[in-house]
Design an enzyme around this catalytic site. Structure first.
Site, PDB file in Angstrom:
ATOM      1  N   SER A 132       1.010  -1.496   0.226  1.00  0.00           N
ATOM      2  CA  SER A 132       0.491   0.089   0.293  1.00  0.00           C
ATOM      3  C   SER A 132       0.818   1.272   0.458  1.00  0.00           C
ATOM      4  O   SER A 132       1.341   1.338  -0.635  1.00  0.00           O
ATOM      5  CB  SER A 132      -0.835  -0.416   1.075  1.00  0.00           C
ATOM      6  OG  SER A 132      -2.221   0.488   0.913  1.00  0.00           O
ATOM      7  N   GLU A 150     -13.133  10.936 -12.914  1.00  0.00           N
ATOM      8  CA  GLU A 150     -13.348  11.667 -14.124  1.00  0.00           C
ATOM      9  C   GLU A 150     -12.675  11.360 -15.124  1.00  0.00           C
ATOM     10  O   GLU A 150     -11.629  10.372 -14.906  1.00  0.00           O
ATOM     11  CB  GLU A 150     -12.950  12.903 -13.370  1.00  0.00           C
ATOM     12  CG  GLU A 150     -13.445  13.675 -12.165  1.00  0.00           C
ATOM     13  CD  GLU A 150     -12.675  14.779 -11.551  1.00  0.00           C
ATOM     14  OE1 GLU A 150     -11.969  15.568 -12.147  1.00  0.00           O
ATOM     15  OE2 GLU A 150     -12.693  14.607 -10.733  1.00  0.00           O
ATOM     16  N   HIS A 174      -3.937  -0.152  -4.446  1.00  0.00           N
ATOM     17  CA  HIS A 174      -5.319  -0.725  -4.464  1.00  0.00           C
ATOM     18  C   HIS A 174      -6.560  -0.308  -5.970  1.00  0.00           C
ATOM     19  O   HIS A 174      -6.843  -0.237  -6.013  1.00  0.00           O
ATOM     20  CB  HIS A 174      -6.099  -0.292  -3.524  1.00  0.00           C
ATOM     21  CG  HIS A 174      -5.182   0.009  -1.540  1.00  0.00           C
ATOM     22  ND1 HIS A 174      -5.669  -0.934  -1.322  1.00  0.00           N
ATOM     23  CD2 HIS A 174      -4.727   1.119  -1.002  1.00  0.00           C
ATOM     24  CE1 HIS A 174      -4.972  -0.910  -0.011  1.00  0.00           C
ATOM     25  NE2 HIS A 174      -4.649   0.878  -0.236  1.00  0.00           N
TER      26      HIS A 174
END
Lengths: 277, 277
Positions: A132, A150, A174
């Site tokens: 992570s 977006e 992720h």
């Protein structure tokens, strides 16, 4: 005589299995020397370093590591502590936990301890893993944050400096789980000379010393290669304008797949398995 | 003597501007003959066909269309209504609204009226536009639904048959807005012979008769080209297993960019502007 360990850098997309097969963590443990492993856990990305540090300590203890220390750096002045520097010389594995990548870099970038870790990793003396936030910091450039939902645009991603352990890459973690393709594309538009590497949860891109990246785990590793980029409007548009990126190469890689960091191509299963050595 | 209209197929990613500049809708209106436009609005994707049909009727009336009809088909038996068939012969533009693409195909696929629309569109006699669900149906294969937030896998996308107006493409709409990259990749893994076209909201991929796709609007058009696909595990894994896709070509295109459907390359601004004619 034990065989010398084949070290590697394990870049993990977060949320790796800590309970069941623990395949990725087990690979880190093995690559750190297994029963001979001397492991440093660096929980500085987290605001609960003891909690997360202990969690990994129990896991690697349980696997049978020879020695374990938590390098609990909470301010930069601690990042040259002789006690830590000495331990580092004995280490065979270093594990960077999750948390906030900006915090991790803020505490560790360009400190003696981080310089020494990078040096030993690049010499192949130590296996490094980061999950992570600990994965995000691997490149020279780092994604510090951003959004989704977006069209790719410069405001969709916040860029910062990473720890530069694998300077060639620009990591996102992720990855499909948090729908981060548009933000990785936005980052690559800004830094097309880097290789975009998006890593899903419970998935690992393991960088071997010979340049091969080996994929393991439950999800995919997404490679965005702008080497043949024929056009981008990135320099000419406003920060919220949509970005053009012509002629990217994209690879979705799964468990067992391999990709060469410098040759910039995947190993195609079956057909050229043998040529990879 | 009015010039003959240069017809096109406008594939719109949904949520196109209906209030301000209305650039995309205005382009449809112009390509349908402007003041000479005879427009059929097909709201069959929607469960509120009159409401949505009227909304577009007002817009194109306001622009000055010569004649407008709502082809309000709510069951398949209506899809050969002579009144509609006759009107269709006079049409210069057909507009497919949003709603549910499975409903739209269920009502219209392989009906006389749809066959005639496709025929006239492919002959270049009529300009066709489809937005959202009306965009989804353009290909031979269609994305009927799916998810996000996962590694690409076959269960992430529900495939169905489209209306086959542009058989070569596999369209996804509301594309980056709804984080649909992983589902489009999953669809392309199943049908790598098709060209993946992901269209953002208020954005249009306008297919010209000469094979050029012109991008207009606020977002991006994402092209996923599997022509050089060197490997996929799609045939060998379970429906929820992550998918490998090696060597895709990816293009992110913005307003003003062009891409050739058959030659499979974008027009690079500045450098080869002239060669496109």
């Amino acid at each position: 005589m034990p065989k010398p360990t084949k070290t590697a850098i394990l870049v993990i997309g977060g949320a790796e299995d800590k309970v069941h097969g623990r395949e990725i963590l087990h690979t880190f443990f093995n690559r750190s020397g297994a029963a001979d492993a001397v492991i440093a856990i660096v929980p500085s990305a987290s605001r609960e370093p003891l909690l997360i540090g202990d969690r990994y300590r129990h896991i690697f203890e349980d696997m049978g590591a020879k020695r374990l220390e938590i390098i609990d750096i909470r301010e930069r002045s601690q990042a040259e502590d002789p006690k830590y520097m000495e331990f580092l010389e004995e280490c065979t594995g270093v594990f960077l936990t999750g948390g906030d990548q900006l915090r991790l870099c803020g505490l560790l970038a360009e400190t003696p301890i981080m310089e020494r870790i990078r040096d030993r990793v690049q010499k192949g003396e130590v296996t490094l893993a980061g999950t992570s936030a600990g994965a995000a910091v691997m490149g020279h450039h780092m994604i510090g944050g951003g959004g989704s939902g977006e069209s790719p645009n410069r405001s969709l991603v916040d860029m910062a400096m990473g720890l530069g352990i694998i300077p060639e890459v620009l990591v996102d973690q992720h990855f499909h789980n948090r729908n981060r393709m548009a933000r990785l594309l936005s980052a690559i538009a800004i830094h097309p000379d880097r290789l975009g590497v998006g890593i899903d949860e419970d998935t690992c891109a393991m960088f071997e010393q010979d340049g091969w990246i080996q994929v393991m785990g439950k999800g995919t590793v997404t490679i965005v290669d702008a080497q043949d980029l024929s056009y981008t409007n990135q320099m000419d548009v406003g920060v919220t304008d949509p970005l053009s990126l012509h002629s990217l190469r994209l690879h979705i890689l799964c468990h067992g797949d391999r990709y060469h960091l410098y040759q910039r191509h995947p190993l195609t299963p079956m057909t050229d398995e043998k040529s990879a050595g």
